[in-house]
Design a protein around this motif. Structure first.
Motif, PDB file in Angstrom:
ATOM      1  N   GLY A 401      10.926 -41.486  -8.489  1.00  0.00           N
ATOM      2  CA  GLY A 401      12.056 -41.839  -7.637  1.00  0.00           C
ATOM      3  C   GLY A 401      11.832 -41.348  -6.225  1.00  0.00           C
ATOM      4  O   GLY A 401      10.712 -41.313  -5.723  1.00  0.00           O
ATOM      5  N   SER A 402      12.917 -40.917  -5.582  1.00  0.00           N
ATOM      6  CA  SER A 402      12.815 -40.474  -4.183  1.00  0.00           C
ATOM      7  C   SER A 402      12.748 -38.955  -4.055  1.00  0.00           C
ATOM      8  O   SER A 402      12.852 -38.420  -2.958  1.00  0.00           O
ATOM      9  N   ALA A 403      12.544 -38.253  -5.177  1.00  0.00           N
ATOM     10  CA  ALA A 403      12.557 -36.789  -5.143  1.00  0.00           C
ATOM     11  C   ALA A 403      11.347 -36.205  -4.437  1.00  0.00           C
ATOM     12  O   ALA A 403      11.438 -35.162  -3.794  1.00  0.00           O
ATOM     13  N   ALA A 404      10.193 -36.870  -4.562  1.00  0.00           N
ATOM     14  CA  ALA A 404       8.961 -36.303  -4.014  1.00  0.00           C
ATOM     15  C   ALA A 404       7.922 -37.392  -3.863  1.00  0.00           C
ATOM     16  O   ALA A 404       7.931 -38.387  -4.601  1.00  0.00           O
ATOM     17  N   ALA A 405       7.018 -37.190  -2.916  1.00  0.00           N
ATOM     18  CA  ALA A 405       5.847 -38.050  -2.796  1.00  0.00           C
ATOM     19  C   ALA A 405       4.802 -37.587  -3.805  1.00  0.00           C
ATOM     20  O   ALA A 405       4.641 -36.390  -4.045  1.00  0.00           O
ATOM     21  N   ALA A 406       4.092 -38.535  -4.388  1.00  0.00           N
ATOM     22  CA  ALA A 406       3.075 -38.209  -5.381  1.00  0.00           C
ATOM     23  C   ALA A 406       1.764 -37.844  -4.699  1.00  0.00           C
ATOM     24  O   ALA A 406       1.376 -38.461  -3.709  1.00  0.00           O
ATOM     25  N   VAL A 407       1.091 -36.838  -5.249  1.00  0.00           N
ATOM     26  CA  VAL A 407      -0.227 -36.433  -4.753  1.00  0.00           C
ATOM     27  C   VAL A 407      -1.236 -36.558  -5.894  1.00  0.00           C
ATOM     28  O   VAL A 407      -1.066 -35.954  -6.950  1.00  0.00           O
ATOM     29  N   PHE A 408      -2.270 -37.350  -5.653  1.00  0.00           N
ATOM     30  CA  PHE A 408      -3.421 -37.432  -6.544  1.00  0.00           C
ATOM     31  C   PHE A 408      -4.584 -36.822  -5.777  1.00  0.00           C
ATOM     32  O   PHE A 408      -4.911 -37.284  -4.675  1.00  0.00           O
ATOM     33  N   THR A 409      -5.219 -35.812  -6.319  1.00  0.00           N
ATOM     34  CA  THR A 409      -6.271 -35.145  -5.556  1.00  0.00           C
ATOM     35  C   THR A 409      -7.366 -34.601  -6.455  1.00  0.00           C
ATOM     36  O   THR A 409      -7.119 -34.243  -7.617  1.00  0.00           O
ATOM     37  N   ASN A 410      -8.570 -34.543  -5.896  1.00  0.00           N
ATOM     38  CA  ASN A 410      -9.716 -33.950  -6.592  1.00  0.00           C
ATOM     39  C   ASN A 410      -9.925 -32.495  -6.184  1.00  0.00           C
ATOM     40  O   ASN A 410     -10.939 -31.892  -6.545  1.00  0.00           O
ATOM     41  N   SER A 411      -8.971 -31.916  -5.461  1.00  0.00           N
ATOM     42  CA  SER A 411      -9.152 -30.582  -4.882  1.00  0.00           C
ATOM     43  C   SER A 411      -7.928 -29.711  -5.105  1.00  0.00           C
ATOM     44  O   SER A 411      -6.840 -30.000  -4.581  1.00  0.00           O
ATOM     45  N   ASP A 412      -8.085 -28.633  -5.859  1.00  0.00           N
ATOM     46  CA  ASP A 412      -6.990 -27.679  -6.054  1.00  0.00           C
ATOM     47  C   ASP A 412      -6.590 -27.044  -4.720  1.00  0.00           C
ATOM     48  O   ASP A 412      -5.407 -26.804  -4.467  1.00  0.00           O
ATOM     49  N   TRP A 413      -7.572 -26.750  -3.887  1.00  0.00           N
ATOM     50  CA  TRP A 413      -7.283 -26.148  -2.572  1.00  0.00           C
ATOM     51  C   TRP A 413      -6.414 -27.069  -1.730  1.00  0.00           C
ATOM     52  O   TRP A 413      -5.422 -26.629  -1.132  1.00  0.00           O
ATOM     53  N   LEU A 414      -6.752 -28.347  -1.708  1.00  0.00           N
ATOM     54  CA  LEU A 414      -5.990 -29.289  -0.893  1.00  0.00           C
ATOM     55  C   LEU A 414      -4.580 -29.450  -1.440  1.00  0.00           C
ATOM     56  O   LEU A 414      -3.606 -29.517  -0.673  1.00  0.00           O
ATOM     57  N   TRP A 415      -4.446 -29.484  -2.758  1.00  0.00           N
ATOM     58  CA  TRP A 415      -3.118 -29.561  -3.362  1.00  0.00           C
ATOM     59  C   TRP A 415      -2.268 -28.363  -2.952  1.00  0.00           C
ATOM     60  O   TRP A 415      -1.101 -28.506  -2.589  1.00  0.00           O
ATOM     61  N   GLU A 416      -2.843 -27.186  -3.007  1.00  0.00           N
ATOM     62  CA  GLU A 416      -2.094 -25.979  -2.653  1.00  0.00           C
ATOM     63  C   GLU A 416      -1.617 -26.020  -1.200  1.00  0.00           C
ATOM     64  O   GLU A 416      -0.491 -25.597  -0.890  1.00  0.00           O
ATOM     65  N   GLN A 417      -2.447 -26.538  -0.300  1.00  0.00           N
ATOM     66  CA  GLN A 417      -2.059 -26.624   1.107  1.00  0.00           C
ATOM     67  C   GLN A 417      -0.924 -27.616   1.314  1.00  0.00           C
ATOM     68  O   GLN A 417       0.024 -27.359   2.059  1.00  0.00           O
ATOM     69  N   LEU A 418      -0.999 -28.760   0.661  1.00  0.00           N
ATOM     70  CA  LEU A 418       0.057 -29.767   0.785  1.00  0.00           C
ATOM     71  C   LEU A 418       1.359 -29.289   0.150  1.00  0.00           C
ATOM     72  O   LEU A 418       2.449 -29.467   0.716  1.00  0.00           O
ATOM     73  N   HIS A 419       1.239 -28.650  -1.002  1.00  0.00           N
ATOM     74  CA  HIS A 419       2.443 -28.161  -1.684  1.00  0.00           C
ATOM     75  C   HIS A 419       3.121 -27.075  -0.870  1.00  0.00           C
ATOM     76  O   HIS A 419       4.354 -27.075  -0.709  1.00  0.00           O
ATOM     77  N   LYS A 420       2.350 -26.150  -0.328  1.00  0.00           N
ATOM     78  CA  LYS A 420       2.912 -25.074   0.487  1.00  0.00           C
ATOM     79  C   LYS A 420       3.665 -25.642   1.697  1.00  0.00           C
ATOM     80  O   LYS A 420       4.756 -25.184   2.034  1.00  0.00           O
ATOM     81  N   ALA A 421       3.078 -26.662   2.323  1.00  0.00           N
ATOM     82  CA  ALA A 421       3.732 -27.281   3.478  1.00  0.00           C
ATOM     83  C   ALA A 421       5.048 -27.937   3.077  1.00  0.00           C
ATOM     84  O   ALA A 421       6.049 -27.847   3.792  1.00  0.00           O
TER      85      ALA A 421
END
Length: 519
Positions: A401-421
């Motif tokens: 739904g509209s609760a969150a944008a989906a992130v598909f990633t091959n990088s745990d580091w990149l996920w952590e940076q996007l989530h923190k932001a």
């Protein structure tokens, strides 16, 4: 009482054929002034039901406690996100909006994945500003409520309305900070919000006003003030053909509007050799579905199918305005997806820039085609990380739904940076799977290397779309954001009016800022 003031304009804009930069209204003699002040809810057992913010307490003291008295006798305790209006209690502010902020210092909520205090401030301030705007107040001073950046975001986001093509427009409102010296944070919040409003403006505009060419020209105009740090290339169809971007070109064939491959280089890092952050945005300025024509109801909303390009480009405009010390490259393949005698047909096979062939079984799965070639090209810059953003699948709207944008990633580091932001901005992201299970569905193809919809088109559609994009990625730090579910706002985000949301522009900016200031 000393009041520290910073005047800013809500840039609701003046429309022209060239989609010029927002105009700025000036305060004048007929200015109607209003003030927004915040109050927190006290904990159970504490004396009184409300606790005034620092600015509100100072205001109350200047009136010998009159505000507290009125709040106590005007009804039940003011709940979070609600407002109460008072008239004529202060000579400088004929209209006063007091807004409920909820619990003080609520902080980050692990269940909600956002900072509740910041979200409450954004929501409350937007409510107060809108109430005053409805009263035709054209100048509003805003309590920082303990977080000037969030207050500014709430004010600027809440007051925005797309009415460029209407003869009757909302009252234009200027805003400034009240009762605080934290002008730097206020200004930062204004800049963040104006970035998202630019994306909203682009996404909301009719498709006959925002063509690929007009989109590119608009971004070029907005970046003109930063010419020393920014280089812009508006690549033509001839260039696209020279790059052998067959997947991108296959989508453009049905339209009379020429495609544009927009390339932006922002050089903010003092170290000119720093590897850039690469942002790639899907730029379908209108999506009819092509030969696989969409149903007529709600097709008008497909004017915003360039939401990925709008948020990416707006985030770069914002990064430049903030002078972030980071190098960013933005890529936006821009075109329309239209049906005609020239259009790609279901079952056609096209070749992407990296040589892989694609069987196009559904021409309405076109976003992944234009992104495939853009991702291949983007690798030539050896980026430190790649983030592509796209209103890619209706399936992700079903999932999140509209609760969150989906992130598909091959990088745990990149996920952590996007989530923190996203926790900071309140514009949330949520990680989704990139299992090989989905890859096999797009690589099991009768006529070509890849199928653009996979063999089970209705099952896991957002995941198979991400798996398709992964076939064009070799970088170790890549993330795909599917923003179709957050493209528009009905009433889910209280500080955004109904319409196109511009999400997740602020999260992209905060993410880039985090990278800029990390080791």
């Amino acid at each position: 009482m000393t009041m520290f003031l910073l005047r800013r304009t809500i840039r609701t804009g003046v429309w022209t054929n060239h989609f010029r930069q927002f105009s700025t209204s000036q305060t004048h003699l007929s200015e109607r002034k209003g003030l927004v002040l915040g109050v927190f809810e006290n904990k159970v057992g504490e004396e009184g039901s409300l606790q005034l913010t620092e600015a509100a307490a100072g205001f109350d003291q200047s009136l010998s406690g009159k505000l507290s008295e009125l709040l106590n006798i005007s009804g039940p305790a003011l709940k979070k996100g609600k407002s109460r209006i008072f008239y004529g209690i202060h000579k400088d502010f004929p209209c006063l909006a007091v807004v409920g902020l909820g619990k003080k210092n609520a902080g980050v909520c692990g269940m909600e994945n956002w900072d509740t205090t910041k979200e409450s401030i954004r929501q409350a301030v937007s409510v107060g500003c809108r109430v005053l705007q409805d009263l035709q107040v054209n100048h509003v001073e805003v309590d920082a409520c303990g977080d000037a950046q969030s207050a500014a975001e709430g004010a600027i986001l809440g007051l925005f309305q797309y009415d460029q093509l209407k003869s009757k427009k909302k009252t234009k409102v200027t805003t400034q900070l009240y009762g605080s010296t934290d002008l730097v944070s206020w200004e930062k919040g204004v800049t963040y919000a104006e970035g998202q409003n630019l994306a909203r403006l682009l996404m909301e505009a009719p498709a006959n006003h925002i063509t690929p060419t007009t989109f590119a020209n608009t971004i070029e105009e907005r970046l003109a003030a930063f010419s020393e740090q920014v280089t812009i290339n508006k690549r033509s169809q001839a260039w696209i053909e020279d790059q052998q971007m067959g997947a991108f070109l296959s989508v453009t064939k049905g339209s009379d509007e020429p495609p544009v491959f927009l390339e932006i280089h922002y050089k903010g890092s003092p170290d000119g050799m720093q590897a850039p952050l690469l942002l790639v945005g899907k730029g379908i300025t209108f999506d009819s579905g092509g030969i696989s024509l969409k149903p007529s109801p709600s097709m008008d909303a497909m004017r915003a199918d360039m939401g990925g390009a709008a948020t990416v480009c707006s985030s770069i405009v914002t990064a430049a305005a903030l002078k972030l010390p980071i190098n960013i490259i933005g890529l936006a393949p821009l075109c329309e997806n239209m049906p005609s005698g020239k259009a790609t047909k279901p079952g056609d096979v096209v070749k992407a820039r990296n040589g892989k062939t694609i069987q196009v079984d559904n021409t309405d799965a076109e976003g992944r085609l234009i992104l495939a070639d853009a991702l291949c090209y983007g690798h030539t810059f050896n980026p430190r990380a790649i983030v592509n953003v796209a209103t890619l699948t209706g399936a992700i709207d079903v999932a999140l739904g509209s609760a969150a944008a989906a992130v598909f990633t091959n990088s745990d580091w990149l996920w952590e940076q996007l989530h923190k932001a996203s926790v900071v901005t309140g514009d949330r992201v949520w990680r989704m799977p990139l299992f090989k299970h989905y890859t096999s569905q797009v690589t099991d193809c009768q006529l070509a290397d890849l199928n653009n919809i996979g063999k089970y088109s209705r099952s896991g559609g957002a995941c198979t779309a991400a798996a398709f994009l992964r076939e064009f990625v070799t970088a170790p730090h890549w993330a795909h954001l599917d923003i179709a579910g957050v493209m528009s706002n009905k009433d889910e985000i209280p500080y955004l009016r109904k319409g196109m949301s511009g999400r997740p522009t602020r999260t992209l900016v905060e993410f880039a800022s985090g990278l800029a200031h990390s080791d």
